[in-house]
Every structure is written in structure tokens, then in C-alpha cells.
Design an enzyme around this catalytic site. Structure first.
Site, short mmCIF file in Angstrom:
data_model
loop_
_atom_site.label_atom_id
_atom_site.label_comp_id
_atom_site.label_asym_id
_atom_site.label_seq_id
_atom_site.Cartn_x
_atom_site.Cartn_y
_atom_site.Cartn_z
N GLY A 2 0.85 -1.20 0.00
CA GLY A 2 0.00 0.00 0.00
C GLY A 2 0.88 1.24 0.00
CG ASN A 62 -7.70 6.61 10.18
OD1 ASN A 62 -6.92 6.63 11.11
ND2 ASN A 62 -7.92 7.66 9.41
CE LYS A 77 -6.99 9.36 13.50
NZ LYS A 77 -5.98 8.86 12.60
CG ASN A 87 -11.18 8.39 11.95
OD1 ASN A 87 -10.33 7.58 12.30
ND2 ASN A 87 -10.83 9.56 11.48
CG ASN A 146 -13.10 10.48 8.77
OD1 ASN A 146 -12.74 11.34 9.56
ND2 ASN A 146 -12.26 9.60 8.26
CB SER A 160 -9.15 10.18 4.69
OG SER A 160 -9.90 9.71 5.78
CD GLU A 198 -9.62 3.99 5.40
OE1 GLU A 198 -9.43 5.11 5.88
OE2 GLU A 198 -8.82 3.03 5.54
N1 LIG Z 1 -3.05 10.04 4.60
C1 LIG Z 1 -3.06 10.39 5.88
O1 LIG Z 1 -2.64 11.51 6.23
C2 LIG Z 1 -3.53 9.43 6.94
C3 LIG Z 1 -4.04 8.19 6.62
N2 LIG Z 1 -4.40 7.31 7.63
C4 LIG Z 1 -4.90 5.98 7.31
O2 LIG Z 1 -3.84 5.26 6.70
C5 LIG Z 1 -4.36 4.29 5.77
C6 LIG Z 1 -3.70 4.54 4.40
O3 LIG Z 1 -4.14 5.82 3.96
P1 LIG Z 1 -3.47 6.60 2.74
O4 LIG Z 1 -2.03 6.29 2.68
O5 LIG Z 1 -3.91 7.99 2.86
O6 LIG Z 1 -4.22 5.91 1.51
P2 LIG Z 1 -3.79 5.89 -0.01
O7 LIG Z 1 -5.03 5.64 -0.80
O8 LIG Z 1 -2.95 7.08 -0.32
O9 LIG Z 1 -2.83 4.62 -0.11
C7 LIG Z 1 -3.29 3.31 -0.17
C8 LIG Z 1 -2.44 2.61 -1.19
O10 LIG Z 1 -2.79 1.23 -1.21
C9 LIG Z 1 -2.66 0.81 -2.56
N3 LIG Z 1 -3.35 -0.45 -2.80
C10 LIG Z 1 -4.69 -0.70 -2.82
N4 LIG Z 1 -4.91 -1.99 -3.14
C11 LIG Z 1 -3.68 -2.56 -3.33
C12 LIG Z 1 -3.26 -3.85 -3.69
N5 LIG Z 1 -4.13 -4.83 -3.93
N6 LIG Z 1 -1.93 -4.10 -3.78
C13 LIG Z 1 -1.03 -3.11 -3.56
N7 LIG Z 1 -1.37 -1.85 -3.22
C14 LIG Z 1 -2.69 -1.58 -3.11
C15 LIG Z 1 -3.26 1.95 -3.33
O11 LIG Z 1 -2.93 1.85 -4.68
P3 LIG Z 1 -3.86 2.53 -5.80
O12 LIG Z 1 -3.55 4.00 -5.70
O13 LIG Z 1 -3.40 1.86 -7.02
O14 LIG Z 1 -5.27 2.24 -5.42
C16 LIG Z 1 -2.64 3.14 -2.62
O15 LIG Z 1 -1.38 3.45 -3.19
C17 LIG Z 1 -5.87 4.51 5.77
O16 LIG Z 1 -6.48 3.61 6.64
C18 LIG Z 1 -6.03 5.94 6.29
O17 LIG Z 1 -7.29 6.16 6.90
C19 LIG Z 1 -4.26 7.63 8.94
C20 LIG Z 1 -3.76 8.85 9.31
C21 LIG Z 1 -3.40 9.86 8.34
C1 LIG Z 2 -8.55 12.97 12.10
C2 LIG Z 2 -9.04 13.12 10.66
C3 LIG Z 2 -10.51 13.41 10.65
C4 LIG Z 2 -8.24 14.27 10.12
O1 LIG Z 2 -8.69 14.74 8.90
C5 LIG Z 2 -8.76 11.83 9.92
O2 LIG Z 2 -8.26 10.90 10.50
C6 LIG Z 2 -9.15 11.62 8.51
O3 LIG Z 2 -9.33 12.57 7.75
O4 LIG Z 2 -9.28 10.43 8.15
#
Ligand SMILES: NC(=O)C1=CN([C@@H]2O[C@H](COP(=O)(O)OP(=O)(O)OC[C@H]3O[C@@H](n4cnc5c(N)ncnc54)[C@H](OP(=O)(O)O)[C@@H]3O)[C@@H](O)[C@H]2O)C=CC1
Ligand SMILES: CC(C)(CO)C(=O)C(=O)O
Length: 321
Positions: free
Chosen positions: A18, A115, A200, A204, A208, A271, A283
Site C-alpha cells: 500500500g 484508520n 481514533k 473518525n 469523516n 480522508s 473506509e
Molecule cells: N493520509 C493520511 O494523512 C492518513 C491516513 N491514515 C490511514 O492510513 C491508511 C492509508 O491511507 P493513505 O495512505 O492515505 O491511503 P492511499 O489511498 O494514499 O494509499 C493506499 C495505497 O494502497 C494501494 N493499494 C490498494 N490496493 C492494493 C493492492 N491490492 N496491492 C497493492 N497496493 C494496493 C493503493 O494503490 P492505488 O492508488 O493503485 O489504489 C494506494 O497506493 C488509511 O487507513 C487511512 O485512513 C491515517 C492517518 C493519516
Molecule cells: C482525524 C481526521 C478526521 C483528520 O482529517 C482523519 O483521520 C481523517 O481525515 O481520516
């Protein structure tokens, strides 16, 4: 059953499944720190695009950090995976893991940094001997374009497992946290990760879906009296579920806490708002869906959370043509 120790897996390369916003933070700073990291991308096309793009570009404090890591797809993984950081969105986790299942060592460390809740239990059932750990991060990162991300806010990351783990495992977990603390990322172990994740989840469940439905930034929720009133009712439902589960002490100041998070992240597009705006799935099942499932199991009425769940699913399917 006593699990195999975490120690052998600790010394192994870190695979990241991911490589989106959060995965790219660990990939980039890990690369800068000289760590042995491999990405597992969705398929060969994505892996080719990654290489053609020259790897991940992360904008951090006005600088662009470029990392070109070894990037596998499920078909090209050759060595057994002992240590896996999972940073897919919750709804994609099981299919992503299943695609590489045959490459995952049965005693591997599988660390979820996501999350939402409910996925860890499902993974533990699929991988009964694996060391499934969970984490929670307040780092903030968003995608600017393909393989280009912006590290928008610095935070802290906690990892942990269920409370009743032994001391030996705790020491290994501290080592794991240290091995993932690539500056400026800071990872610590947490004695009660369940409380952190539940808190958290509660935030959310409120912020969210409301920001996604009202198409507003987090801070705007607090400025609209009708939304504010709804927030308090949603929080009361969450508190009733928490009481039934004996978790009230984890959420004793939830009304204030949610308001604080909305204030400190006032300029954020949550998000879920980003996912709905982009026509992507959300999500919601691991957030309000998880809470509603628990509420049903305990015969607690949570009509507002159910409404949010249904509305987000409707918006999400309307956006996907
Ligand atoms: N971004 C943030 O600031 C924050 C995020 N989170 C949590 O972290 C988690 C990740 O979020 P985030 O990084 O933003 O999400 P993203 O969508 O940016 O990243 C998820 C990644 O997973 C990849 N993916 C999906 N399916 C597959 C697969 N089968 N094989 C390989 N890769 C795959 C996606 O690829 P593709 O693009 O090709 O779909 C994408 O690159 C979530 O649960 C989010 O709620 C928590 C706090 C802060
Ligand atoms: C805490 C919050 C609401 C910050 O934007 C978050 O976790 C999200 O956007 O998924």
C-alpha cells in the site's frame, strides 16, 4: 498457543503493502535512512510506472525527497516476507494480502497502520500464526499526483498488540518501533493500543462522514449549529456503545476531544471527503460500519450512525460510474 518470537522477523527487510500517502512516508524516510525496504505494488503495470516515474517523490519541508526502492508486484515477490507494513485503505487490505499470501511467512510480523477497526481480527483468522500488530498515526500526508506526495503535518505513531502480551514480546515490539522510527517519523510502543484505536475510531465516526456529506473542511463542522447538534448526538451514540463494551474510560472527554481534533485539523479535507469527491470507495465499513455492528450485537440503537453509514454508501456508489 504461544506464538513464535518476533525476533527473527525483526532483522528481515521491511515490505510495504500500500505505497500510497502513508506508505510513501515510511518508504521515503526509510530509504533516506538506508533501511532495507521493498514495496509491494498492485501489479506489474504499477511497478513499471513507478520505475518510469523515477520512484516516489515526497515533498517534505519544501524539499523534494526522491526514493527509488525495489518494487515488487504479487507475481514478482521471490523471498518470503517476514515483516510487512500494511498501509492500504481498510477496504482493500484483505484482497491485497491474499494476492501475496503464499509469500508471507507464517510467523511474519503484519503491522497495520490504518484508520478503522475490524481488519486485524480478520487478518489474524487468515494468518493464525502471524504476529498481527496495529498502529495509529497522526502524521498527515496526501497524494498530489501519481507517486507524488506531500508530507503535510508531522505527528506521532504508536504501535501495539492486545494488552495480555508477554514481556519478551514487548521488548521485541519496542525494537520494531525503533526500527520504524525513520527521522522525522517517530514510532513508539503503546501499552493500550486498543484504547488509542477506539478513540481514533470515535473521532473518525463523527468527522469523516459529516465532512464528506456536507462537503466541508473539518473546522467548518464546528461553525454550523445544525451540524454541531448532530455531532453531539452521534457522539452520545458512540458513548452508549462504549459503555456497553466497558470502554467508557477510554472516551471520558469525547465531546471535547472531537471538537479539539476538528479545531486542530480545521483546514483538512478529511480522508472520506477526499474519497467521496474523487468518486472512490471509502473506509466507512471499518468506521461507522464497525461501530454499528457492535451496537447491533449489544442491542443498542445507533440510528444516526446507521444513517451516516447508509448515506456514505449511497454517495460512494453514486460517484462510481
Ligand atoms: N493520509 C493520511 O494523512 C492518513 C491516513 N491514515 C490511514 O492510513 C491508511 C492509508 O491511507 P493513505 O495512505 O492515505 O491511503 P492511499 O489511498 O494514499 O494509499 C493506499 C495505497 O494502497 C494501494 N493499494 C490498494 N490496493 C492494493 C493492492 N491490492 N496491492 C497493492 N497496493 C494496493 C493503493 O494503490 P492505488 O492508488 O493503485 O489504489 C494506494 O497506493 C488509511 O487507513 C487511512 O485512513 C491515517 C492517518 C493519516
Ligand atoms: C482525524 C481526521 C478526521 C483528520 O482529517 C482523519 O483521520 C481523517 O481525515 O481520516
Amino acid at each position: 498457543m504461544l506464538k513464535a518470537t518476533l525476533q527473527p522477523a525483526l532483522a528481515s527487510p521491511l515490505y510495504i503493502l500500500g505505497a500510497g500517502a502513508i506508505g510513501s512516508l515510511w518508504a521515503t524516510y526509510g530509504y533516506q535512512a538506508g533501511a532495507n525496504i521493498r514495496l509491494v505494488l498492485r501489479n506489474q503495470v504499477t511497478a513499471n510506472n513507478y520505475h518510469q516515474h523515477g520512484g516516489t517523490h515526497l515533498i517534505s519541508a519544501g524539499q523534494t525527497l526522491i526514493s527509488l526502492l525495489a518494487a515488487d508486484c504479487p507475481q514478482s515477490v521471490t523471498a518470503p516476507i517476514h515483516k510487512l507494513l500494511i498501509t492500504t485503505k481498510t477496504q482493500h487490505t484483505l484482497s491485497a494480502l491474499n494476492a501475496i499470501k503464499q509469500h508471507i511467512d507464517e510467523h511474519a510480523i503484519l503491522l497495520l497502520l490504518q484508520n478503522g477497526l475490524g481488519i486485524a481480527e480478520q487478518i489474524q483468522r487468515e494468518f493464525p500464526h502471524a504476529n498481527v500488530l496495529q498502529g495509529s498515526t497522526t502524521e498527515g500526508c496526501y497524494r498530489q499526483s501519481d507517486f507524488e506526495y506531500v508530507h503535510a503535518g508531522h505527528g506521532h505513531t504508536f504501535i501495539g498488540a492486545s494488552a495480555n502480551s508477554d514481556k519478551h514480546e514487548q521488548a521485541a515490539r519496542a525494537q520494531l518501533a525503533e526500527s520504524l522510527s525513520f527521522p522525522p517519523l517517530k514510532v513508539d510502543i503503546c501499552d493500550n493500543i486498543d484504547a488509542v484505536l477506539w478513540r481514533k475510531l470515535a473521532v473518525n465516526c463523527v468527522v469523516n462522514p459529516l465532512t464528506a456529506i456536507h462537503r466541508c473542511r473539518n473546522g467548518e463542522l464546528l461553525t454550523r449549529p445544525e451540524i454541531l447538534a448532530q455531532m453531539h448526538e452521534i457522539i452520545d451514540e458512540i458513548l452508549r456503545v462504549s459503555a456497553a463494551l466497558g470502554r467508557s474510560h477510554w472516551l471520558d472527554d469525547l465531546h471535547e476531544h472531537v471538537a479539539n481534533v476538528a479545531t486542530t485539523t480545521a483546514a483538512n479535507r478529511s480522508s472520506m471527503l477526499q474519497d467521496i469527491s474523487a468518486g472512490r470507495d471509502t473506509e466507512i465499513d471499518a468506521i461507522n460500519g464497525y461501530l454499528c455492528k457492535l451496537a447491533d450485537q449489544h442491542n443498542i440503537k445507533v440510528p444516526l450512525n446507521k444513517q451516516l453509514l447508509a448515506e456514505i454508501k449511497r454517495l460512494s456508489s453514486a460517484g462510481q460510474v
